[in-house]
Design an enzyme around this catalytic site. Sequence first.
Site, PDB file in Angstrom:
ATOM      1  N   LYS A  74       0.524  -1.204  -0.157  1.00 20.54           N
ATOM      2  CA  LYS A  74      -0.315   0.079   0.202  1.00 20.54           C
ATOM      3  C   LYS A  74       0.308   0.966  -0.080  1.00 20.54           C
ATOM      4  O   LYS A  74       2.081   1.011   0.120  1.00 20.54           O
ATOM      5  CB  LYS A  74      -0.972  -0.264   1.068  1.00 20.54           C
ATOM      6  CG  LYS A  74      -1.831  -1.168   1.471  1.00 20.54           C
ATOM      7  CD  LYS A  74      -3.114  -1.541   0.311  1.00 20.54           C
ATOM      8  CE  LYS A  74      -3.563   0.028   0.219  1.00 20.54           C
ATOM      9  NZ  LYS A  74      -5.057  -0.711  -1.015  1.00 20.54           N
ATOM     10  N   ARG A 202     -14.621  -8.318 -26.915  1.00 22.84           N
ATOM     11  CA  ARG A 202     -14.569  -8.547 -25.981  1.00 22.84           C
ATOM     12  C   ARG A 202     -15.582 -10.043 -26.221  1.00 22.84           C
ATOM     13  O   ARG A 202     -15.183 -11.013 -24.930  1.00 22.84           O
ATOM     14  CB  ARG A 202     -14.423  -7.955 -24.925  1.00 22.84           C
ATOM     15  CG  ARG A 202     -14.719  -8.490 -23.488  1.00 22.84           C
ATOM     16  CD  ARG A 202     -13.016  -8.722 -23.587  1.00 22.84           C
ATOM     17  NE  ARG A 202     -12.778 -10.081 -22.376  1.00 22.84           N
ATOM     18  CZ  ARG A 202     -12.231 -10.412 -21.023  1.00 22.84           C
ATOM     19  NH1 ARG A 202     -11.237 -11.020 -21.740  1.00 22.84           N
ATOM     20  NH2 ARG A 202     -12.239 -11.049 -20.144  1.00 22.84           N
ATOM     21  N   VAL A 238     -18.311  -3.709 -14.314  1.00 25.56           N
ATOM     22  CA  VAL A 238     -18.106  -2.490 -15.619  1.00 25.56           C
ATOM     23  C   VAL A 238     -16.421  -1.586 -15.092  1.00 25.56           C
ATOM     24  O   VAL A 238     -15.942  -1.222 -14.139  1.00 25.56           O
ATOM     25  CB  VAL A 238     -19.165  -1.651 -15.859  1.00 25.56           C
ATOM     26  CG1 VAL A 238     -20.393  -2.462 -16.216  1.00 25.56           C
ATOM     27  CG2 VAL A 238     -19.523  -0.853 -15.185  1.00 25.56           C
ATOM     28  N   LEU A 239     -15.897  -1.058 -16.279  1.00 30.84           N
ATOM     29  CA  LEU A 239     -14.810   0.051 -15.544  1.00 30.84           C
ATOM     30  C   LEU A 239     -14.958   0.271 -16.759  1.00 30.84           C
ATOM     31  O   LEU A 239     -14.665   0.320 -18.159  1.00 30.84           O
ATOM     32  CB  LEU A 239     -13.633  -0.829 -15.479  1.00 30.84           C
ATOM     33  CG  LEU A 239     -11.973   0.160 -15.511  1.00 30.84           C
ATOM     34  CD1 LEU A 239     -12.355   0.964 -13.997  1.00 30.84           C
ATOM     35  CD2 LEU A 239     -10.834  -0.623 -15.643  1.00 30.84           C
ATOM     36  N   VAL A 266     -18.783  -4.825  -7.261  1.00 35.94           N
ATOM     37  CA  VAL A 266     -17.081  -4.904  -7.599  1.00 35.94           C
ATOM     38  C   VAL A 266     -16.579  -4.090  -7.635  1.00 35.94           C
ATOM     39  O   VAL A 266     -15.528  -3.750  -7.686  1.00 35.94           O
ATOM     40  CB  VAL A 266     -16.835  -5.915  -7.860  1.00 35.94           C
ATOM     41  CG1 VAL A 266     -14.847  -6.762  -7.885  1.00 35.94           C
ATOM     42  CG2 VAL A 266     -16.754  -7.341  -7.467  1.00 35.94           C
ATOM     43  N   ALA A 267     -17.086  -3.033  -9.050  1.00 35.49           N
ATOM     44  CA  ALA A 267     -16.681  -1.646  -9.224  1.00 35.49           C
ATOM     45  C   ALA A 267     -16.899  -0.602  -8.131  1.00 35.49           C
ATOM     46  O   ALA A 267     -17.072   0.780  -9.029  1.00 35.49           O
ATOM     47  CB  ALA A 267     -17.546  -1.240 -10.513  1.00 35.49           C
ATOM     48  N   ILE A 268     -17.194  -0.979  -6.825  1.00 35.88           N
ATOM     49  CA  ILE A 268     -17.516   0.146  -5.716  1.00 35.88           C
ATOM     50  C   ILE A 268     -15.911   0.673  -5.736  1.00 35.88           C
ATOM     51  O   ILE A 268     -16.203   2.207  -5.480  1.00 35.88           O
ATOM     52  CB  ILE A 268     -17.135  -0.974  -4.352  1.00 35.88           C
ATOM     53  CG1 ILE A 268     -18.109   0.368  -3.498  1.00 35.88           C
ATOM     54  CG2 ILE A 268     -16.245  -1.177  -3.895  1.00 35.88           C
ATOM     55  CD1 ILE A 268     -19.354   1.094  -3.751  1.00 35.88           C
ATOM     56  N   ASP A 269     -14.964   0.090  -5.737  1.00 38.40           N
ATOM     57  CA  ASP A 269     -13.859   1.171  -5.647  1.00 38.40           C
ATOM     58  C   ASP A 269     -13.383   2.330  -6.543  1.00 38.40           C
ATOM     59  O   ASP A 269     -12.965   2.915  -7.105  1.00 38.40           O
ATOM     60  CB  ASP A 269     -12.666   0.736  -5.628  1.00 38.40           C
ATOM     61  CG  ASP A 269     -11.801  -0.240  -7.088  1.00 38.40           C
ATOM     62  OD1 ASP A 269     -12.968  -0.551  -7.887  1.00 38.40           O
ATOM     63  OD2 ASP A 269     -10.942  -0.725  -7.813  1.00 38.40           O
ATOM     64  N   ASN A 299     -11.630  -3.719  -0.966  1.00 31.18           N
ATOM     65  CA  ASN A 299     -10.375  -4.446  -0.967  1.00 31.18           C
ATOM     66  C   ASN A 299     -10.737  -5.461  -0.884  1.00 31.18           C
ATOM     67  O   ASN A 299     -10.116  -6.152   0.278  1.00 31.18           O
ATOM     68  CB  ASN A 299      -9.861  -4.063  -0.304  1.00 31.18           C
ATOM     69  CG  ASN A 299     -10.219  -3.776   1.297  1.00 31.18           C
ATOM     70  OD1 ASN A 299     -11.348  -3.520   1.480  1.00 31.18           O
ATOM     71  ND2 ASN A 299      -8.972  -4.200   2.288  1.00 31.18           N
ATOM     72  N   MET A 300     -11.598  -6.443  -2.057  1.00 33.35           N
ATOM     73  CA  MET A 300     -11.584  -7.804  -1.256  1.00 33.35           C
ATOM     74  C   MET A 300     -10.815  -8.785  -1.426  1.00 33.35           C
ATOM     75  O   MET A 300     -10.566  -9.124  -0.638  1.00 33.35           O
ATOM     76  CB  MET A 300     -12.791  -7.896  -2.913  1.00 33.35           C
ATOM     77  CG  MET A 300     -14.513  -7.444  -2.812  1.00 33.35           C
ATOM     78  SD  MET A 300     -15.105  -6.929  -4.510  1.00 33.35           S
ATOM     79  CE  MET A 300     -15.085  -9.127  -4.425  1.00 33.35           C
TER      80      MET A 300
HETATM   81  N1  LIG Z   1     -13.501  -4.140  -5.428  1.00 22.27           N
HETATM   82  C1  LIG Z   1     -12.825  -4.676  -5.132  1.00 22.27           C
HETATM   83  O1  LIG Z   1     -11.408  -5.039  -3.656  1.00 22.27           O
HETATM   84  C2  LIG Z   1     -11.294  -4.378  -6.736  1.00 22.27           C
HETATM   85  C3  LIG Z   1     -10.619  -5.208  -6.788  1.00 22.27           C
HETATM   86  C4  LIG Z   1     -10.166  -5.444  -8.055  1.00 22.27           C
HETATM   87  C5  LIG Z   1     -10.466  -4.803  -9.616  1.00 22.27           C
HETATM   88  N2  LIG Z   1     -11.981  -3.936  -8.914  1.00 22.27           N
HETATM   89  C6  LIG Z   1     -12.724  -3.121  -9.706  1.00 22.27           C
HETATM   90  O2  LIG Z   1     -13.358  -3.902 -11.167  1.00 22.27           O
HETATM   91  C7  LIG Z   1     -13.572  -3.233 -11.839  1.00 22.27           C
HETATM   92  C8  LIG Z   1     -13.394  -3.739 -13.172  1.00 22.27           C
HETATM   93  O3  LIG Z   1     -11.940  -3.988 -12.775  1.00 22.27           O
HETATM   94  P1  LIG Z   1     -12.047  -5.136 -14.498  1.00 22.27           P
HETATM   95  O4  LIG Z   1     -10.225  -5.566 -13.934  1.00 22.27           O
HETATM   96  O5  LIG Z   1     -12.493  -6.252 -14.308  1.00 22.27           O
HETATM   97  O6  LIG Z   1     -11.854  -3.879 -15.679  1.00 22.27           O
HETATM   98  P2  LIG Z   1     -11.901  -4.923 -16.871  1.00 22.27           P
HETATM   99  O7  LIG Z   1     -11.615  -3.363 -17.676  1.00 22.27           O
HETATM  100  O8  LIG Z   1     -10.643  -5.720 -17.093  1.00 22.27           O
HETATM  101  O9  LIG Z   1     -13.423  -4.682 -17.644  1.00 22.27           O
HETATM  102  C9  LIG Z   1     -13.782  -3.703 -17.134  1.00 22.27           C
HETATM  103  C10 LIG Z   1     -15.972  -4.477 -18.915  1.00 22.27           C
HETATM  104  O10 LIG Z   1     -16.303  -3.878 -18.180  1.00 22.27           O
HETATM  105  C11 LIG Z   1     -17.105  -3.452 -19.396  1.00 22.27           C
HETATM  106  N3  LIG Z   1     -17.795  -2.734 -19.816  1.00 22.27           N
HETATM  107  C12 LIG Z   1     -17.502  -0.961 -19.900  1.00 22.27           C
HETATM  108  N4  LIG Z   1     -18.850  -0.383 -19.651  1.00 22.27           N
HETATM  109  C13 LIG Z   1     -19.853  -0.985 -19.699  1.00 22.27           C
HETATM  110  C14 LIG Z   1     -21.246  -1.141 -19.892  1.00 22.27           C
HETATM  111  N5  LIG Z   1     -22.047  -0.040 -19.597  1.00 22.27           N
HETATM  112  N6  LIG Z   1     -21.629  -2.918 -19.641  1.00 22.27           N
HETATM  113  C15 LIG Z   1     -21.413  -3.880 -20.032  1.00 22.27           C
HETATM  114  N7  LIG Z   1     -19.784  -4.179 -19.709  1.00 22.27           N
HETATM  115  C16 LIG Z   1     -19.462  -2.679 -19.660  1.00 22.27           C
HETATM  116  C17 LIG Z   1     -16.013  -2.627 -20.570  1.00 22.27           C
HETATM  117  O11 LIG Z   1     -15.740  -3.186 -22.483  1.00 22.27           O
HETATM  118  C18 LIG Z   1     -14.524  -4.128 -19.941  1.00 22.27           C
HETATM  119  O12 LIG Z   1     -15.093  -5.346 -20.647  1.00 22.27           O
HETATM  120  C19 LIG Z   1     -12.977  -2.120 -11.724  1.00 22.27           C
HETATM  121  O13 LIG Z   1     -13.872  -0.975 -11.207  1.00 22.27           O
HETATM  122  C20 LIG Z   1     -12.125  -2.004 -10.624  1.00 22.27           C
HETATM  123  O14 LIG Z   1     -11.123  -1.615 -10.336  1.00 22.27           O
HETATM  124  C21 LIG Z   1     -12.380  -4.023  -7.168  1.00 22.27           C
END
Ligand SMILES: NC(=O)c1ccc[n+]([C@@H]2O[C@H](COP(=O)([O-])OP(=O)(O)OC[C@H]3O[C@@H](n4cnc5c(N)ncnc54)[C@H](O)[C@@H]3O)[C@@H](O)[C@H]2O)c1
Length: 374
Positions: A74, A202, A238-239, A266-269, A299-300
């Site tokens: 960190k 994808r 999503v990201l 999961v996208a909460i970050d 931070n899963m």
């Molecule tokens: N909470 C946690 O502990 C934790 C840990 C790791 C990652 N994350 C988060 O998880 C999220 C995803 O990460 P990732 O590595 O899979 O990213 P990634 O870029 O591999 O995948 C994201 C996907 O979302 C798709 N997308 C974008 N807009 C969309 C929409 N409107 N509808 C459907 N799909 C859509 C993209 O095409 C892409 O395939 C990120 O926000 C990341 O920060 C959270």
Amino acid sequence: MKIGVVREIKADEYRVALTPAGAHELAGGGHEVLVETGAGEGSAFPDSAYAAVGARLTDADGVWSRAELLLKVKEPLPAEYPRLRQGLVLFTYLHLAASEELTRALAASGAACIAYETVETDGHGLPLLAPMSEIAGRLAAQAGAYFLEKPLGGRGLLLGGVAGVAPGKVVVIGGGIVGYNAAVIAAGLGASVSILERSVDRMRHLEEILSGRVSLLMSSALQVEESVATADVVIGAVLIPGAIAPKLITREMVSGMKDGSVLCDVAIDQGGCAETSRPTTHSEPVYSVDGVTHYCVANMPGAVPITSTKALTNVTLPYVEAIADLGLAGAVSRDPALARGVNVLDGQITYEAVAEAHGLDYRPLTELLPTAAA
Ligand SMILES: NC(=O)c1ccc[n+]([C@@H]2O[C@H](COP(=O)([O-])OP(=O)(O)OC[C@H]3O[C@@H](n4cnc5c(N)ncnc54)[C@H](O)[C@@H]3O)[C@@H](O)[C@H]2O)c1
């Protein structure tokens, strides 16, 4: 090179930046490895395991003051700022765009600071973030299955069903690294799984690697609404790089979800992809909105430090070895991916998005290190 590893002092952080196996590789390469006493305990690596491979155990002062390359997990906390100094190379997760205070502290220290999360390959891959997404995706499917249990406030449904009883339905929104891994585990548990994606390329790739085990649907507002209404578990994955997550699941859609269903955002970050999501912690991972259990732990991977530490160090070690063998200037001359990781050098911000986020001056790395790979 003298390579230091300190114990993480951030609350609930149990990972460590180097395993004994990694220390063994570095010591074998002729480097001196200094490990703070107890640094690996949270990940089940006792001091004796580091000592056995030739690392030297010492206290925090000993590691910080002697290391030339300091490995962390960190970002440094304020108590650690005074330990940063000119001549030190710091390699860790930094997320500087989120903290002006930390950015200024790093610049003022004179240390060279490389962020795991901005090490980026030519193909826009983020090799040091990917393993955490793999872990979070897999955990999301497990959390979904777990919180469907009745005593935990869930619908009272076994996600995989049994012979003669239909399985539960899992809807994964976003088919990137998190989404793919969530889908694989949910399908493995026997659930009926669909992924909503908006990238056709994808989806073609997912179709190929998942061999028809998961349904793939184009993501649209209507599709999201229809899918979440019938889901037992929804996983938000999503990201949009560099942006906050789009709110694809509205409050009305949440009210329309089944009572006792689970939403793992999961996208909460990145702010979360549901209007009703707010960050939670491992000690209080869930809350309920309109009868829908929300799991939004920011931070899963922290829940599984043994796995996370090994997965993280598997991908960082080659970069650590390059810096140790060639020095920072030599390593970034050879590897543009590592060069993109350098956020702060000689008091200057060398990562444009970080400088922009805080209205600070940006200096391209190549101006400070002319041999750095562009
Ligand atoms: N909470 C946690 O502990 C934790 C840990 C790791 C990652 N994350 C988060 O998880 C999220 C995803 O990460 P990732 O590595 O899979 O990213 P990634 O870029 O591999 O995948 C994201 C996907 O979302 C798709 N997308 C974008 N807009 C969309 C929409 N409107 N509808 C459907 N799909 C859509 C993209 O095409 C892409 O395939 C990120 O926000 C990341 O920060 C959270």
